[in-house]
Design a protein around this motif. Sequence first.
Motif, PDB file in Angstrom:
ATOM      1  N   GLN A   4     -87.357  -2.663  -2.249  1.00 24.10           N
ATOM      2  CA  GLN A   4     -87.101  -1.454  -3.014  1.00 24.10           C
ATOM      3  C   GLN A   4     -85.685  -1.485  -3.585  1.00 24.10           C
ATOM      4  O   GLN A   4     -84.773  -2.050  -2.994  1.00 24.10           O
ATOM      5  N   LYS A   5     -85.529  -0.866  -4.765  1.00 23.74           N
ATOM      6  CA  LYS A   5     -84.219  -0.796  -5.392  1.00 23.74           C
ATOM      7  C   LYS A   5     -83.294   0.085  -4.563  1.00 23.74           C
ATOM      8  O   LYS A   5     -83.708   1.074  -3.994  1.00 23.74           O
ATOM      9  N   LEU A   6     -82.036  -0.303  -4.513  1.00 20.96           N
ATOM     10  CA  LEU A   6     -81.051   0.515  -3.839  1.00 20.96           C
ATOM     11  C   LEU A   6     -80.645   1.653  -4.763  1.00 20.96           C
ATOM     12  O   LEU A   6     -80.601   1.487  -5.985  1.00 20.96           O
ATOM     13  N   HIS A   7     -80.348   2.781  -4.203  1.00 18.57           N
ATOM     14  CA  HIS A   7     -79.962   3.939  -4.994  1.00 18.57           C
ATOM     15  C   HIS A   7     -78.441   3.912  -5.141  1.00 18.57           C
ATOM     16  O   HIS A   7     -77.712   4.410  -4.286  1.00 18.57           O
ATOM     17  N   LEU A   8     -77.973   3.289  -6.217  1.00 18.96           N
ATOM     18  CA  LEU A   8     -76.549   3.033  -6.443  1.00 18.96           C
ATOM     19  C   LEU A   8     -75.726   4.312  -6.396  1.00 18.96           C
ATOM     20  O   LEU A   8     -74.665   4.355  -5.765  1.00 18.96           O
ATOM     21  N   HIS A   9     -76.193   5.352  -7.041  1.00 19.29           N
ATOM     22  CA  HIS A   9     -75.432   6.601  -7.096  1.00 19.29           C
ATOM     23  C   HIS A   9     -75.161   7.150  -5.695  1.00 19.29           C
ATOM     24  O   HIS A   9     -74.042   7.526  -5.371  1.00 19.29           O
ATOM     25  N   SER A  10     -76.165   7.159  -4.860  1.00 22.03           N
ATOM     26  CA  SER A  10     -76.007   7.682  -3.497  1.00 22.03           C
ATOM     27  C   SER A  10     -75.009   6.862  -2.700  1.00 22.03           C
ATOM     28  O   SER A  10     -74.218   7.407  -1.927  1.00 22.03           O
ATOM     29  N   MET A  11     -75.031   5.560  -2.874  1.00 22.30           N
ATOM     30  CA  MET A  11     -74.094   4.711  -2.141  1.00 22.30           C
ATOM     31  C   MET A  11     -72.661   4.934  -2.609  1.00 22.30           C
ATOM     32  O   MET A  11     -71.733   4.988  -1.799  1.00 22.30           O
ATOM     33  N   LEU A  12     -72.462   5.081  -3.908  1.00 22.40           N
ATOM     34  CA  LEU A  12     -71.107   5.241  -4.443  1.00 22.40           C
ATOM     35  C   LEU A  12     -70.470   6.564  -4.047  1.00 22.40           C
ATOM     36  O   LEU A  12     -69.280   6.609  -3.726  1.00 22.40           O
ATOM     37  N   VAL A  13     -71.238   7.641  -4.075  1.00 22.12           N
ATOM     38  CA  VAL A  13     -70.640   8.943  -3.782  1.00 22.12           C
ATOM     39  C   VAL A  13     -70.198   9.049  -2.329  1.00 22.12           C
ATOM     40  O   VAL A  13     -69.306   9.839  -2.008  1.00 22.12           O
ATOM     41  N   HIS A  14     -70.774   8.238  -1.453  1.00 22.99           N
ATOM     42  CA  HIS A  14     -70.348   8.280  -0.060  1.00 22.99           C
ATOM     43  C   HIS A  14     -68.926   7.736   0.120  1.00 22.99           C
ATOM     44  O   HIS A  14     -68.231   8.117   1.052  1.00 22.99           O
ATOM     45  N   PHE A  15     -68.485   6.859  -0.766  1.00 22.42           N
ATOM     46  CA  PHE A  15     -67.092   6.417  -0.734  1.00 22.42           C
ATOM     47  C   PHE A  15     -66.150   7.597  -0.944  1.00 22.42           C
ATOM     48  O   PHE A  15     -65.153   7.750  -0.243  1.00 22.42           O
ATOM     49  N   VAL A  16     -66.454   8.416  -1.935  1.00 23.66           N
ATOM     50  CA  VAL A  16     -65.604   9.563  -2.245  1.00 23.66           C
ATOM     51  C   VAL A  16     -65.568  10.526  -1.069  1.00 23.66           C
ATOM     52  O   VAL A  16     -64.501  10.977  -0.644  1.00 23.66           O
ATOM     53  N   VAL A  17     -66.732  10.815  -0.519  1.00 24.09           N
ATOM     54  CA  VAL A  17     -66.826  11.767   0.587  1.00 24.09           C
ATOM     55  C   VAL A  17     -66.090  11.245   1.826  1.00 24.09           C
ATOM     56  O   VAL A  17     -65.466  12.013   2.557  1.00 24.09           O
ATOM     57  N   ALA A  18     -66.119   9.952   2.050  1.00 26.73           N
ATOM     58  CA  ALA A  18     -65.468   9.382   3.237  1.00 26.73           C
ATOM     59  C   ALA A  18     -63.967   9.200   3.041  1.00 26.73           C
ATOM     60  O   ALA A  18     -63.185   9.434   3.964  1.00 26.73           O
ATOM     61  N   LEU A  19     -63.556   8.796   1.845  1.00 26.60           N
ATOM     62  CA  LEU A  19     -62.151   8.445   1.649  1.00 26.60           C
ATOM     63  C   LEU A  19     -61.253   9.628   1.313  1.00 26.60           C
ATOM     64  O   LEU A  19     -60.036   9.548   1.528  1.00 26.60           O
ATOM     65  N   ALA A  20     -61.798  10.713   0.797  1.00 28.43           N
ATOM     66  CA  ALA A  20     -60.958  11.884   0.489  1.00 28.43           C
ATOM     67  C   ALA A  20     -60.300  12.439   1.758  1.00 28.43           C
ATOM     68  O   ALA A  20     -59.076  12.647   1.771  1.00 28.43           O
ATOM     69  N   PRO A  21     -61.043  12.663   2.846  1.00 27.25           N
ATOM     70  CA  PRO A  21     -60.372  13.125   4.066  1.00 27.25           C
ATOM     71  C   PRO A  21     -59.443  12.067   4.669  1.00 27.25           C
ATOM     72  O   PRO A  21     -58.398  12.405   5.224  1.00 27.25           O
ATOM     73  N   LEU A  22     -59.808  10.780   4.548  1.00 30.22           N
ATOM     74  CA  LEU A  22     -58.949   9.724   5.070  1.00 30.22           C
ATOM     75  C   LEU A  22     -57.600   9.733   4.360  1.00 30.22           C
ATOM     76  O   LEU A  22     -56.545   9.607   5.004  1.00 30.22           O
ATOM     77  N   ALA A  23     -57.615   9.876   3.038  1.00 33.86           N
ATOM     78  CA  ALA A  23     -56.362   9.936   2.278  1.00 33.86           C
ATOM     79  C   ALA A  23     -55.524  11.133   2.709  1.00 33.86           C
ATOM     80  O   ALA A  23     -54.304  11.022   2.875  1.00 33.86           O
ATOM     81  N   ALA A  24     -56.179  12.279   2.921  1.00 33.20           N
ATOM     82  CA  ALA A  24     -55.453  13.496   3.319  1.00 33.20           C
ATOM     83  C   ALA A  24     -54.824  13.326   4.697  1.00 33.20           C
ATOM     84  O   ALA A  24     -53.643  13.642   4.895  1.00 33.20           O
ATOM     85  N   ILE A  25     -55.589  12.817   5.642  1.00 35.95           N
ATOM     86  CA  ILE A  25     -55.077  12.634   7.003  1.00 35.95           C
ATOM     87  C   ILE A  25     -53.951  11.606   7.016  1.00 35.95           C
ATOM     88  O   ILE A  25     -52.912  11.810   7.657  1.00 35.95           O
TER      89      ILE A  25
END
Length: 182
Positions: A4-25
Amino acid sequence: MSKQKLHLHSMLVHFVVALAPLAAIAFIFLKQQVNFLSFDERTWSFFTVFSIVIIFLTTIPSILSGIFERGHVYAKWHTTHKAKMVYSLLLIAILCIELILMIQNGVQDELFSLLGILIIFGNNVIAFILGALGLKISMGRQSLAKTSYIPDLFKKDHTDILVTAGKLRKEAPKYIDLTQER
């Protein structure tokens, strides 16, 4: 492996969600001069800059994949998709400001400077809003808010599925393989 094709959009947005708090901390720890094991000022500075750069680099393809996966039917987008687009563009603008400030001064600004406020609050608030809108779109009834679609019966010119089925009753059934992505 699955074909099955990977859902590129879903994978990419998880970077933003994970790294925004990491940058803040990391930025908070940098400004508070927290040293933990081998994590020192250079480590927190690296995490802050790295997170902001990766968020910026993944937000652009996230937006583009969201547009292309929705099809080019912008006028028919639901308001939730349009809101996600506006917030995504706002995130890009904030990230551009952060990158410009970091190029000029590095991460030397104070905790509650423009750079600090954007890293700590700006990115995380927008990431939270985008996440909530994404849940509204993908989860429907399980979401934190009402669904992002209008049922056919509530539309002005509602569709009764029985009338449609009656018109198509003499057509041969079409086989759809539910194990394959469409």
